[in-house]
Design a protein around this motif. Structure first.
Motif, PDB file in Angstrom:
ATOM      1  N   GLU A  29      -4.107  -6.630  -4.677  1.00 33.63           N
ATOM      2  CA  GLU A  29      -3.171  -5.522  -4.487  1.00 33.63           C
ATOM      3  C   GLU A  29      -1.811  -5.831  -5.111  1.00 33.63           C
ATOM      4  OE1 GLU A  29      -1.584  -2.705  -0.885  1.00 33.63           O
ATOM      5  OE2 GLU A  29      -2.084  -4.784  -0.435  1.00 33.63           O
ATOM      6  N   LEU A  30      -1.334  -7.041  -4.933  1.00 34.12           N
ATOM      7  CA  LEU A  30      -0.054  -7.447  -5.503  1.00 34.12           C
ATOM      8  C   LEU A  30      -0.083  -7.369  -7.024  1.00 34.12           C
ATOM      9  CD1 LEU A  30       2.775  -8.523  -4.964  1.00 34.12           C
ATOM     10  CD2 LEU A  30       1.806 -10.829  -4.938  1.00 34.12           C
ATOM     11  N   ILE A  31      -1.151  -7.824  -7.631  1.00 34.76           N
ATOM     12  CA  ILE A  31      -1.290  -7.761  -9.099  1.00 34.76           C
ATOM     13  C   ILE A  31      -1.343  -6.313  -9.555  1.00 34.76           C
ATOM     14  CG2 ILE A  31      -2.862  -8.245 -11.015  1.00 34.76           C
ATOM     15  CD1 ILE A  31      -3.600 -10.867  -9.492  1.00 34.76           C
ATOM     16  N   ALA A  32      -2.135  -5.504  -8.870  1.00 36.19           N
ATOM     17  CA  ALA A  32      -2.263  -4.090  -9.246  1.00 36.19           C
ATOM     18  C   ALA A  32      -0.948  -3.331  -9.093  1.00 36.19           C
ATOM     19  CB  ALA A  32      -3.369  -3.437  -8.434  1.00 36.19           C
ATOM     20  N   VAL A  33      -0.200  -3.622  -8.040  1.00 38.84           N
ATOM     21  CA  VAL A  33       1.104  -2.962  -7.862  1.00 38.84           C
ATOM     22  C   VAL A  33       2.055  -3.373  -8.980  1.00 38.84           C
ATOM     23  CG1 VAL A  33       3.193  -2.961  -6.421  1.00 38.84           C
ATOM     24  CG2 VAL A  33       0.979  -2.549  -5.386  1.00 38.84           C
ATOM     25  N   THR A  34       2.041  -4.647  -9.320  1.00 40.91           N
ATOM     26  CA  THR A  34       2.908  -5.140 -10.391  1.00 40.91           C
ATOM     27  C   THR A  34       2.584  -4.434 -11.702  1.00 40.91           C
ATOM     28  OG1 THR A  34       3.051  -7.290  -9.300  1.00 40.91           O
ATOM     29  CG2 THR A  34       3.661  -7.207 -11.618  1.00 40.91           C
ATOM     30  N   ILE A  35       1.312  -4.286 -11.992  1.00 45.38           N
ATOM     31  CA  ILE A  35       0.894  -3.592 -13.215  1.00 45.38           C
ATOM     32  C   ILE A  35       1.230  -2.098 -13.120  1.00 45.38           C
ATOM     33  CG2 ILE A  35      -1.119  -2.856 -14.584  1.00 45.38           C
ATOM     34  CD1 ILE A  35      -2.367  -5.595 -13.829  1.00 45.38           C
ATOM     35  N   GLY A  36       0.992  -1.513 -11.962  1.00 41.11           N
ATOM     36  CA  GLY A  36       1.185  -0.071 -11.789  1.00 41.11           C
ATOM     37  C   GLY A  36       2.632   0.367 -11.779  1.00 41.11           C
ATOM     38  N   LEU A  37       3.553  -0.530 -11.481  1.00 45.24           N
ATOM     39  CA  LEU A  37       4.968  -0.159 -11.436  1.00 45.24           C
ATOM     40  C   LEU A  37       5.675  -0.391 -12.768  1.00 45.24           C
ATOM     41  CD1 LEU A  37       6.024  -1.420  -7.896  1.00 45.24           C
ATOM     42  CD2 LEU A  37       5.456   0.907  -8.618  1.00 45.24           C
ATOM     43  N   ARG A  38       4.969  -0.863 -13.753  1.00 44.06           N
ATOM     44  CA  ARG A  38       5.586  -1.104 -15.073  1.00 44.06           C
ATOM     45  C   ARG A  38       5.814   0.185 -15.805  1.00 44.06           C
ATOM     46  NH1 ARG A  38       3.093  -6.524 -17.641  1.00 44.06           N
ATOM     47  NH2 ARG A  38       4.288  -7.899 -16.348  1.00 44.06           N
ATOM     48  N   SER A  82      -0.760   6.820 -11.658  1.00 48.30           N
ATOM     49  CA  SER A  82      -1.960   7.418 -11.074  1.00 48.30           C
ATOM     50  C   SER A  82      -3.235   6.645 -11.412  1.00 48.30           C
ATOM     51  CB  SER A  82      -2.088   8.877 -11.503  1.00 48.30           C
ATOM     52  OG  SER A  82      -2.176   8.951 -12.910  1.00 48.30           O
ATOM     53  N   ALA A  83      -3.268   6.003 -12.565  1.00 48.39           N
ATOM     54  CA  ALA A  83      -4.458   5.253 -12.951  1.00 48.39           C
ATOM     55  C   ALA A  83      -4.689   4.045 -12.046  1.00 48.39           C
ATOM     56  CB  ALA A  83      -4.335   4.800 -14.403  1.00 48.39           C
ATOM     57  N   ILE A  84      -3.626   3.477 -11.552  1.00 53.85           N
ATOM     58  CA  ILE A  84      -3.708   2.266 -10.737  1.00 53.85           C
ATOM     59  C   ILE A  84      -3.687   2.588  -9.240  1.00 53.85           C
ATOM     60  CG2 ILE A  84      -2.499   0.106 -10.195  1.00 53.85           C
ATOM     61  CD1 ILE A  84      -3.648  -0.035 -12.898  1.00 53.85           C
ATOM     62  N   ARG A  85      -3.138   3.728  -8.887  1.00 50.61           N
ATOM     63  CA  ARG A  85      -2.890   4.071  -7.484  1.00 50.61           C
ATOM     64  C   ARG A  85      -4.123   3.929  -6.597  1.00 50.61           C
ATOM     65  NH1 ARG A  85      -0.491   9.382  -7.544  1.00 50.61           N
ATOM     66  NH2 ARG A  85       1.368   8.229  -8.122  1.00 50.61           N
ATOM     67  N   VAL A  86      -5.248   4.455  -7.029  1.00 53.54           N
ATOM     68  CA  VAL A  86      -6.460   4.410  -6.208  1.00 53.54           C
ATOM     69  C   VAL A  86      -6.901   2.966  -5.973  1.00 53.54           C
ATOM     70  CG1 VAL A  86      -8.910   5.035  -6.110  1.00 53.54           C
ATOM     71  CG2 VAL A  86      -7.223   6.708  -6.897  1.00 53.54           C
ATOM     72  N   THR A 126       0.839  -1.204   0.000  1.00 50.12           N
ATOM     73  CA  THR A 126       0.000   0.000   0.000  1.00 50.12           C
ATOM     74  C   THR A 126       0.873   1.254   0.000  1.00 50.12           C
ATOM     75  OG1 THR A 126      -1.706  -1.207   1.212  1.00 50.12           O
ATOM     76  CG2 THR A 126      -1.875   1.187   1.205  1.00 50.12           C
ATOM     77  N   ILE A 127       1.924   1.246   0.784  1.00 47.72           N
ATOM     78  CA  ILE A 127       2.825   2.407   0.843  1.00 47.72           C
ATOM     79  C   ILE A 127       3.540   2.591  -0.501  1.00 47.72           C
ATOM     80  CG2 ILE A 127       4.922   3.306   1.926  1.00 47.72           C
ATOM     81  CD1 ILE A 127       3.902   1.905   4.537  1.00 47.72           C
ATOM     82  N   VAL A 128       4.054   1.518  -1.060  1.00 48.68           N
ATOM     83  CA  VAL A 128       4.736   1.595  -2.359  1.00 48.68           C
ATOM     84  C   VAL A 128       3.781   2.130  -3.418  1.00 48.68           C
ATOM     85  CG1 VAL A 128       5.692   0.186  -4.228  1.00 48.68           C
ATOM     86  CG2 VAL A 128       6.482  -0.141  -1.893  1.00 48.68           C
TER      87      VAL A 128
END
Length: 123
Positions: A114-123, A39-43, A30-32
């Motif tokens: 959350e793990l999947i979304a972070v992985t997608i959001g950090l690409r 921004s599209a994935i952050r929320v 969540t912090i990362v």
């Protein structure tokens, strides 16, 4: 409480304690996400993370209560009264322990999401 019920309560408590470790994944994710995800994935990540943390707290709390019940530090009636539950009919332990499964599954689901979304959001 019968010996069978005590065993079921203790096994459920240990299962909840084992998956409660997922909070140590949900919090940093969540912090990362809050600082580094697009921004599209952050929320989505932050919402999933907050829900995962909520379920982690519930799972940990239930594990502690079940430990206390199994060790006979608390009775079923004392827990029900403390939680403000004044049911006319007592729920049997198999039913109460089955009620822990949806909490556990929610914690797992939101952490994986959350793990999947972070992985997608950090690409």
């Amino acid at each position: 409480m019968t010996p069978e019920d005590r065993a079921r309560v203790l096994v459920t408590a240990r299962f909840l304690r084992a998956i409660g470790i997922l909070r140590w994944l949900a919090i940093p994710l969540t912090i990362v996400a809050a600082f580094f995800a697009s921004s599209a994935i952050r929320v989505a990540v932050v919402v999933a993370g907050v829900l995962a943390i909520y379920y982690a707290i519930r799972v940990s709390f239930d594990a502690l209560l079940l430990d206390d019940i199994a060790a006979e530090r608390l009775t079923t009636e004392e827990v029900d009264r403390a939680l403000g539950r004044y049911a006319k009919e007592d729920r049997p332990w198999p039913e109460r322990c089955r009620g822990a499964r949806p909490l556990a599954m929610s914690l797992i689901a939101f952490t994986v999401l959350e793990l999947i979304a972070v992985t997608i959001g950090l690409r």
